[in-house]
Design a protein around this motif. Structure first.
Motif, PDB file in Angstrom:
ATOM      1  N   VAL A  82       0.838  -1.200   0.000  1.00 45.50           N
ATOM      2  CA  VAL A  82       0.000   0.000   0.000  1.00 45.50           C
ATOM      3  C   VAL A  82       0.874   1.251   0.000  1.00 45.50           C
ATOM      4  O   VAL A  82       0.618   2.212  -0.738  1.00 45.50           O
ATOM      5  CB  VAL A  82      -0.980  -0.001   1.199  1.00 45.50           C
ATOM      6  CG1 VAL A  82      -1.613   1.364   1.399  1.00 45.50           C
ATOM      7  CG2 VAL A  82      -2.053  -1.054   0.993  1.00 45.50           C
ATOM      8  N   LEU A  83       1.924   1.267   0.818  1.00 45.46           N
ATOM      9  CA  LEU A  83       2.823   2.425   0.853  1.00 45.46           C
ATOM     10  C   LEU A  83       3.537   2.608  -0.481  1.00 45.46           C
ATOM     11  O   LEU A  83       3.690   3.735  -0.970  1.00 45.46           O
ATOM     12  CB  LEU A  83       3.845   2.276   1.982  1.00 45.46           C
ATOM     13  CG  LEU A  83       3.281   2.421   3.394  1.00 45.46           C
ATOM     14  CD1 LEU A  83       4.356   2.107   4.419  1.00 45.46           C
ATOM     15  CD2 LEU A  83       2.725   3.811   3.611  1.00 45.46           C
ATOM     16  N   TYR A  84       3.974   1.526  -1.075  1.00 38.85           N
ATOM     17  CA  TYR A  84       4.674   1.590  -2.359  1.00 38.85           C
ATOM     18  C   TYR A  84       3.737   2.099  -3.450  1.00 38.85           C
ATOM     19  O   TYR A  84       4.096   2.980  -4.241  1.00 38.85           O
ATOM     20  CB  TYR A  84       5.219   0.209  -2.699  1.00 38.85           C
ATOM     21  CG  TYR A  84       6.202   0.173  -3.838  1.00 38.85           C
ATOM     22  CD1 TYR A  84       7.229   1.098  -3.949  1.00 38.85           C
ATOM     23  CD2 TYR A  84       6.116  -0.811  -4.812  1.00 38.85           C
ATOM     24  CE1 TYR A  84       8.135   1.053  -5.000  1.00 38.85           C
ATOM     25  CE2 TYR A  84       7.011  -0.865  -5.856  1.00 38.85           C
ATOM     26  CZ  TYR A  84       8.005   0.065  -5.942  1.00 38.85           C
ATOM     27  OH  TYR A  84       8.897   0.019  -6.977  1.00 38.85           O
ATOM     28  N   LEU A  85       2.520   1.578  -3.489  1.00 38.37           N
ATOM     29  CA  LEU A  85       1.524   2.019  -4.471  1.00 38.37           C
ATOM     30  C   LEU A  85       1.168   3.484  -4.251  1.00 38.37           C
ATOM     31  O   LEU A  85       1.036   4.256  -5.210  1.00 38.37           O
ATOM     32  CB  LEU A  85       0.271   1.140  -4.376  1.00 38.37           C
ATOM     33  CG  LEU A  85      -0.848   1.421  -5.369  1.00 38.37           C
ATOM     34  CD1 LEU A  85      -0.385   1.156  -6.795  1.00 38.37           C
ATOM     35  CD2 LEU A  85      -2.060   0.560  -5.036  1.00 38.37           C
ATOM     36  N   THR A  86       1.040   3.888  -3.002  1.00 34.28           N
ATOM     37  CA  THR A  86       0.721   5.279  -2.684  1.00 34.28           C
ATOM     38  C   THR A  86       1.826   6.219  -3.145  1.00 34.28           C
ATOM     39  O   THR A  86       1.554   7.288  -3.708  1.00 34.28           O
ATOM     40  CB  THR A  86       0.504   5.440  -1.162  1.00 34.28           C
ATOM     41  OG1 THR A  86      -0.550   4.564  -0.760  1.00 34.28           O
ATOM     42  CG2 THR A  86       0.154   6.862  -0.792  1.00 34.28           C
ATOM     43  N   THR A  87       3.064   5.825  -2.914  1.00 34.89           N
ATOM     44  CA  THR A  87       4.195   6.648  -3.335  1.00 34.89           C
ATOM     45  C   THR A  87       4.208   6.814  -4.856  1.00 34.89           C
ATOM     46  O   THR A  87       4.402   7.914  -5.369  1.00 34.89           O
ATOM     47  CB  THR A  87       5.522   6.029  -2.861  1.00 34.89           C
ATOM     48  OG1 THR A  87       5.493   5.943  -1.438  1.00 34.89           O
ATOM     49  CG2 THR A  87       6.708   6.849  -3.302  1.00 34.89           C
ATOM     50  N   CYS A  88       3.963   5.722  -5.552  1.00 34.95           N
ATOM     51  CA  CYS A  88       3.949   5.779  -7.018  1.00 34.95           C
ATOM     52  C   CYS A  88       2.780   6.637  -7.511  1.00 34.95           C
ATOM     53  O   CYS A  88       2.940   7.457  -8.418  1.00 34.95           O
ATOM     54  CB  CYS A  88       3.860   4.365  -7.578  1.00 34.95           C
ATOM     55  SG  CYS A  88       4.097   4.265  -9.352  1.00 34.95           S
ATOM     56  N   ALA A  89       1.600   6.483  -6.911  1.00 35.32           N
ATOM     57  CA  ALA A  89       0.433   7.295  -7.296  1.00 35.32           C
ATOM     58  C   ALA A  89       0.691   8.768  -6.998  1.00 35.32           C
ATOM     59  O   ALA A  89       0.292   9.644  -7.777  1.00 35.32           O
ATOM     60  CB  ALA A  89      -0.809   6.807  -6.560  1.00 35.32           C
ATOM     61  N   ASN A  90       1.364   9.044  -5.892  1.00 25.50           N
ATOM     62  CA  ASN A  90       1.706  10.423  -5.547  1.00 25.50           C
ATOM     63  C   ASN A  90       2.631  11.029  -6.601  1.00 25.50           C
ATOM     64  O   ASN A  90       2.505  12.216  -6.926  1.00 25.50           O
ATOM     65  CB  ASN A  90       2.353  10.481  -4.166  1.00 25.50           C
ATOM     66  CG  ASN A  90       2.543  11.896  -3.689  1.00 25.50           C
ATOM     67  OD1 ASN A  90       1.639  12.718  -3.767  1.00 25.50           O
ATOM     68  ND2 ASN A  90       3.729  12.187  -3.192  1.00 25.50           N
ATOM     69  N   ASP A  91       3.537  10.235  -7.126  1.00 23.65           N
ATOM     70  CA  ASP A  91       4.422  10.717  -8.191  1.00 23.65           C
ATOM     71  C   ASP A  91       3.603  11.130  -9.420  1.00 23.65           C
ATOM     72  O   ASP A  91       3.893  12.151 -10.049  1.00 23.65           O
ATOM     73  CB  ASP A  91       5.453   9.660  -8.570  1.00 23.65           C
ATOM     74  CG  ASP A  91       6.488   9.417  -7.480  1.00 23.65           C
ATOM     75  OD1 ASP A  91       6.612  10.270  -6.572  1.00 23.65           O
ATOM     76  OD2 ASP A  91       7.165   8.368  -7.534  1.00 23.65           O
ATOM     77  N   ALA A 140       0.486  12.136  -9.390  1.00 29.37           N
ATOM     78  CA  ALA A 140      -0.243  13.356  -9.037  1.00 29.37           C
ATOM     79  C   ALA A 140       0.677  14.568  -9.151  1.00 29.37           C
ATOM     80  O   ALA A 140       0.276  15.617  -9.666  1.00 29.37           O
ATOM     81  CB  ALA A 140      -0.801  13.249  -7.617  1.00 29.37           C
ATOM     82  N   ARG A 141       1.899  14.431  -8.684  1.00 32.03           N
ATOM     83  CA  ARG A 141       2.849  15.547  -8.762  1.00 32.03           C
ATOM     84  C   ARG A 141       3.203  15.880 -10.205  1.00 32.03           C
ATOM     85  O   ARG A 141       3.393  17.042 -10.539  1.00 32.03           O
ATOM     86  CB  ARG A 141       4.114  15.228  -7.974  1.00 32.03           C
ATOM     87  CG  ARG A 141       3.887  15.319  -6.495  1.00 32.03           C
ATOM     88  CD  ARG A 141       5.160  15.076  -5.766  1.00 32.03           C
ATOM     89  NE  ARG A 141       4.932  15.175  -4.337  1.00 32.03           N
ATOM     90  CZ  ARG A 141       5.843  15.499  -3.483  1.00 32.03           C
ATOM     91  NH1 ARG A 141       7.072  15.759  -3.875  1.00 32.03           N
ATOM     92  NH2 ARG A 141       5.566  15.552  -2.204  1.00 32.03           N
ATOM     93  N   GLU A 142       3.323  14.855 -11.050  1.00 29.78           N
ATOM     94  CA  GLU A 142       3.575  15.109 -12.466  1.00 29.78           C
ATOM     95  C   GLU A 142       2.440  15.933 -13.065  1.00 29.78           C
ATOM     96  O   GLU A 142       2.657  16.741 -13.955  1.00 29.78           O
ATOM     97  CB  GLU A 142       3.718  13.788 -13.232  1.00 29.78           C
ATOM     98  CG  GLU A 142       5.033  13.083 -13.007  1.00 29.78           C
ATOM     99  CD  GLU A 142       5.095  11.734 -13.712  1.00 29.78           C
ATOM    100  OE1 GLU A 142       4.221  11.444 -14.567  1.00 29.78           O
ATOM    101  OE2 GLU A 142       6.021  10.972 -13.409  1.00 29.78           O
ATOM    102  N   GLY A 143       1.227  15.704 -12.571  1.00 32.98           N
ATOM    103  CA  GLY A 143       0.062  16.462 -13.023  1.00 32.98           C
ATOM    104  C   GLY A 143      -0.102  17.774 -12.269  1.00 32.98           C
ATOM    105  O   GLY A 143      -1.144  18.406 -12.372  1.00 32.98           O
ATOM    106  N   LYS A 144       0.908  18.134 -11.476  1.00 33.46           N
ATOM    107  CA  LYS A 144       0.907  19.374 -10.689  1.00 33.46           C
ATOM    108  C   LYS A 144      -0.310  19.455  -9.761  1.00 33.46           C
ATOM    109  O   LYS A 144      -0.939  20.492  -9.607  1.00 33.46           O
ATOM    110  CB  LYS A 144       0.980  20.590 -11.598  1.00 33.46           C
ATOM    111  CG  LYS A 144       2.270  20.649 -12.406  1.00 33.46           C
ATOM    112  CD  LYS A 144       2.350  21.908 -13.209  1.00 33.46           C
ATOM    113  CE  LYS A 144       3.556  22.088 -14.055  1.00 33.46           C
ATOM    114  NZ  LYS A 144       4.607  21.190 -14.135  1.00 33.46           N
ATOM    115  N   ARG A 145      -0.633  18.304  -9.147  1.00 34.90           N
ATOM    116  CA  ARG A 145      -1.729  18.235  -8.197  1.00 34.90           C
ATOM    117  C   ARG A 145      -1.210  17.720  -6.860  1.00 34.90           C
ATOM    118  O   ARG A 145      -0.276  16.938  -6.822  1.00 34.90           O
ATOM    119  CB  ARG A 145      -2.819  17.266  -8.689  1.00 34.90           C
ATOM    120  CG  ARG A 145      -3.584  17.770  -9.873  1.00 34.90           C
ATOM    121  CD  ARG A 145      -4.601  16.751 -10.381  1.00 34.90           C
ATOM    122  NE  ARG A 145      -3.921  15.745 -11.220  1.00 34.90           N
ATOM    123  CZ  ARG A 145      -3.676  14.505 -10.853  1.00 34.90           C
ATOM    124  NH1 ARG A 145      -4.053  14.044  -9.700  1.00 34.90           N
ATOM    125  NH2 ARG A 145      -3.041  13.679 -11.672  1.00 34.90           N
TER     126      ARG A 145
END
Length: 160
Positions: A90-99, A101-106
């Motif tokens: 879950v932490l690994y998936l969250t970190t990747c999803a956060n990346d 989101a950041r690429e989308g400037k969100r």
């Protein structure tokens, strides 16, 4: 302005697992598990903060019970291993999803970010379509709940 957001990668999560291998689960009021705790925090805010997460054992047992044949028994240490592994995932998936989101400037992770993360981690072929179908059904159910709530509100206000 520097970014002090805590980030966790799979190696960092594994490192946190190794460092806390002999620790006991954290509990708070009335033995309710504290599912997310910060470990190894330092005064330096630019360093990476290790985060530990384990879903409650009751949830893990329920998942195992539904996923395995009724005749299968799961030892307590195996259940704990499933819990720790799922927390790391879950932490690994969250970190990747956060990346994503950041690429989308969100600063908010959206469902599309999670789907992209699942694909990025190599689970897209196995779970991508299933997750997309789940999201479609979930969104339809949420819209229906909203419509029912609005109808009830109209009836209450119209009948008064």
């Amino acid at each position: 302005m520097t970014d002090t957001t805590a980030t966790t990668t799979a190696p960092a999560a594994a490192e946190a697992l190794a460092e806390n291998n002999n620790s006991t689960p954290n509990t708070t009021n009335n033995n309710v598990p504290n599912s997310a705790t910060k470990a190894d925090t330092t005064a330096n805010t630019t360093s990476t903060t290790h985060i530990e997460f384990e879903p409650p054992q009751a949830c893990i047992r329920r998942l195992l019970k539904t996923a395995l044949p009724p005749s299968t028994n799961v030892a307590k240490d195996a259940s704990s291993a499933f819990s720790r592994a799922s927390g790391i995932f879950v932490l690994y998936l969250t970190t990747c999803a956060n990346d994503f989101a950041r690429e989308g400037k969100r600063s908010t992770i959206i469902a599309k970010d999670v789907l992209n993360a699942v694909k990025e981690l190599g689970f897209g072929e196995d779970f991508g379509d299933t997750l997309e179908k789940f999201l479609e059904v979930h969104r339809r159910e949420e819209m229906e709940k909203k419509k029912v709530k609005e109808r009830m509100k109209e009836r209450l206000s119209g009948g008064a």
